[in-house]
Design a protein around this motif. Structure first.
Motif, mmCIF file in Angstrom:
data_model
loop_
_atom_site.group_PDB
_atom_site.id
_atom_site.type_symbol
_atom_site.label_atom_id
_atom_site.label_comp_id
_atom_site.label_asym_id
_atom_site.label_seq_id
_atom_site.Cartn_x
_atom_site.Cartn_y
_atom_site.Cartn_z
ATOM 1 N N VAL A 13 29.778 10.253 -0.599
ATOM 2 C CA VAL A 13 30.166 8.983 0.026
ATOM 3 C C VAL A 13 30.277 9.121 1.536
ATOM 4 C CG1 VAL A 13 32.025 7.301 0.220
ATOM 5 C CG2 VAL A 13 31.310 8.092 -2.035
ATOM 6 N N VAL A 14 30.921 10.185 2.009
ATOM 7 C CA VAL A 14 31.098 10.371 3.453
ATOM 8 C C VAL A 14 29.748 10.581 4.139
ATOM 9 C CG1 VAL A 14 32.102 11.860 5.227
ATOM 10 C CG2 VAL A 14 33.432 11.277 3.206
ATOM 11 N N SER A 15 28.833 11.292 3.463
ATOM 12 C CA SER A 15 27.500 11.513 4.022
ATOM 13 C C SER A 15 26.763 10.195 4.233
ATOM 14 C CB SER A 15 26.699 12.422 3.088
ATOM 15 O OG SER A 15 25.363 12.539 3.543
ATOM 16 N N LYS A 16 26.776 9.337 3.226
ATOM 17 C CA LYS A 16 26.062 8.059 3.331
ATOM 18 C C LYS A 16 26.743 7.110 4.308
ATOM 19 C CE LYS A 16 23.926 8.433 -1.188
ATOM 20 N NZ LYS A 16 23.833 7.964 -2.583
ATOM 21 N N LEU A 17 28.067 7.138 4.332
ATOM 22 C CA LEU A 17 28.794 6.300 5.280
ATOM 23 C C LEU A 17 28.509 6.747 6.712
ATOM 24 C CD1 LEU A 17 30.831 4.040 5.775
ATOM 25 C CD2 LEU A 17 32.660 5.719 5.515
ATOM 26 N N SER A 18 28.472 8.058 6.938
ATOM 27 C CA SER A 18 28.176 8.593 8.275
ATOM 28 C C SER A 18 26.778 8.197 8.723
ATOM 29 C CB SER A 18 28.305 10.125 8.275
ATOM 30 O OG SER A 18 29.609 10.518 7.930
ATOM 31 N N TYR A 19 25.838 8.226 7.767
ATOM 32 C CA TYR A 19 24.466 7.834 8.081
ATOM 33 C C TYR A 19 24.411 6.384 8.564
ATOM 34 C CZ TYR A 19 19.919 5.771 6.957
ATOM 35 O OH TYR A 19 18.763 5.049 6.984
ATOM 36 N N VAL A 20 25.069 5.497 7.853
ATOM 37 C CA VAL A 20 25.069 4.080 8.229
ATOM 38 C C VAL A 20 25.674 3.892 9.618
ATOM 39 C CG1 VAL A 20 25.994 1.806 7.661
ATOM 40 C CG2 VAL A 20 25.108 3.267 5.839
ATOM 41 N N LEU A 21 26.789 4.557 9.889
ATOM 42 C CA LEU A 21 27.452 4.427 11.191
ATOM 43 C C LEU A 21 26.588 4.987 12.316
ATOM 44 C CD1 LEU A 21 31.113 5.430 10.205
ATOM 45 C CD2 LEU A 21 30.224 3.128 10.648
ATOM 46 N N LEU A 22 25.930 6.123 12.070
ATOM 47 C CA LEU A 22 25.082 6.738 13.099
ATOM 48 C C LEU A 22 23.870 5.870 13.414
ATOM 49 C CD1 LEU A 22 25.213 10.497 12.044
ATOM 50 C CD2 LEU A 22 26.216 9.462 14.089
ATOM 51 N N VAL A 23 23.319 5.207 12.396
ATOM 52 C CA VAL A 23 22.193 4.305 12.646
ATOM 53 C C VAL A 23 22.624 3.169 13.576
ATOM 54 C CG1 VAL A 23 20.689 2.578 11.579
ATOM 55 C CG2 VAL A 23 20.910 4.832 10.541
ATOM 56 N N PHE A 24 23.781 2.592 13.334
ATOM 57 C CA PHE A 24 24.276 1.527 14.200
ATOM 58 C C PHE A 24 24.540 2.035 15.618
ATOM 59 C CE2 PHE A 24 25.459 -0.949 10.327
ATOM 60 C CZ PHE A 24 24.850 -2.140 10.699
ATOM 61 N N CYS A 25 24.935 3.305 15.737
ATOM 62 C CA CYS A 25 25.270 3.870 17.046
ATOM 63 C C CYS A 25 24.042 4.257 17.865
ATOM 64 C CB CYS A 25 26.166 5.100 16.880
ATOM 65 S SG CYS A 25 27.825 4.739 16.277
ATOM 66 N N PHE A 26 23.002 4.807 17.222
ATOM 67 C CA PHE A 26 21.893 5.408 17.952
ATOM 68 C C PHE A 26 20.585 4.626 17.885
ATOM 69 C CE2 PHE A 26 24.700 9.056 17.083
ATOM 70 C CZ PHE A 26 24.873 9.507 18.376
#
Length: 252
Positions: free
Chosen positions: A82-95
């Motif tokens: 869950v944390v891996s997929k959540l981090s991916y979503v947040l990083l996409v919005f950031c970068f």
């Protein structure tokens, strides 16, 4: 694996034999990818994106989820997933800021998965005090032969899961395919939570209720915060679903 839960050497052998076997398959997959990228025009046009996307395959070599689930450590496997997929979503919005950045979306997914997969392996190593071992090539070859039919079935399962992305890339444009993949990852975040609950948590809770109500209550209290977090996250997504889709589809 549960039969060998108390046998550290057997658990160590299973883990490292699988890791090295996956490494051999990774090399084969990379060679096939090179041939496809340099011989098929649609792949050659997006060579950079496909090579960056290969980080996803590389990350899967170190994926410890199957190992943790085999030992019924659903808490650690669920948190990592869950944390891996959540981090991916947040990083996409950031970068990812402009449309041309779509080539980096899959690499973010791969690098994020690799980071948390390595954390999972470190947790396993410290928990069981594993030492690095090197299985012989004959053992790896035997594993590949014995599990060939299973690997083929998983290959076709993966093709079925990825076919919508291939079709979107071929008939539409890669940007829309990237948006589709991003939305799919958001859905996958919640699908993972539901699958873990239905396949692992709920059956084990029922089993503990049969054995002992007190033991079942302790098991429930141990995981109730994680379940509550999952339910709240699903409700938030449903409530803001229209705004979320608007942000994704209208991404500048």
């Amino acid at each position: 694996m549960l039969k060998t839960e108390n046998d550290s050497k057997s658990l160590q052998y299973i883990l490292f034999n699988t890791l090295y076997t996956k490494t051999v398959l990774l090399i084969i997959a990379f060679l096939i990818a090179l041939i496809l990228v340099y011989t098929i025009p649609i792949f050659a046009e997006e060579r950079k994106m496909f090579f960056l996307s290969f980080t996803i395959v590389f990350a899967q070599v170190f994926n410890p989820i199957w190992y943790l689930q085999g030992l019924e450590d659903f808490k650690t496997s669920s948190v990592l997933n869950v944390v891996s997929k959540l981090s991916y979503v947040l990083l996409v919005f950031c970068f990812i800021k402009v449309a041309d950045d779509y080539v980096y979306v899959n690499s973010i997914l791969g690098l994020t998965a690799l980071f948390f997969n390595l954390i999972g392996l470190i947790i396993i190593k410290k928990r069981y005090d594993f030492k690095l071992i090197y299985p012989s090539f004959n053992i790896i070859k035997k594993t590949l032969i014995n599990d060939f039919s299973f690997s083929i079935s998983q290959l076709f399962l993966s093709l079925r899961q990825l076919s919508p992305l291939f079709l979107a890339s071929y008939f539409l444009v890669f940007i829309l395919a990237g948006q589709y993949k991003f939305i799919e990852q958001i859905i996958s975040f919640f699908r993972t939570f539901i699958q873990v609950y239905l396949k692992f948590f709920f059956p084990k809770l029922c089993y503990k209720i049969i054995i002992s109500i007190q033991e079942a209550m302790l098991f429930w209290k141990k995981y109730r915060l994680l379940l509550l977090l999952g339910v709240v996250s699903v409700l938030i997504l449903i409530y803001f679903s229209r705004n979320t889709l608007y942000v994704i589809l209208m991404f500048p």
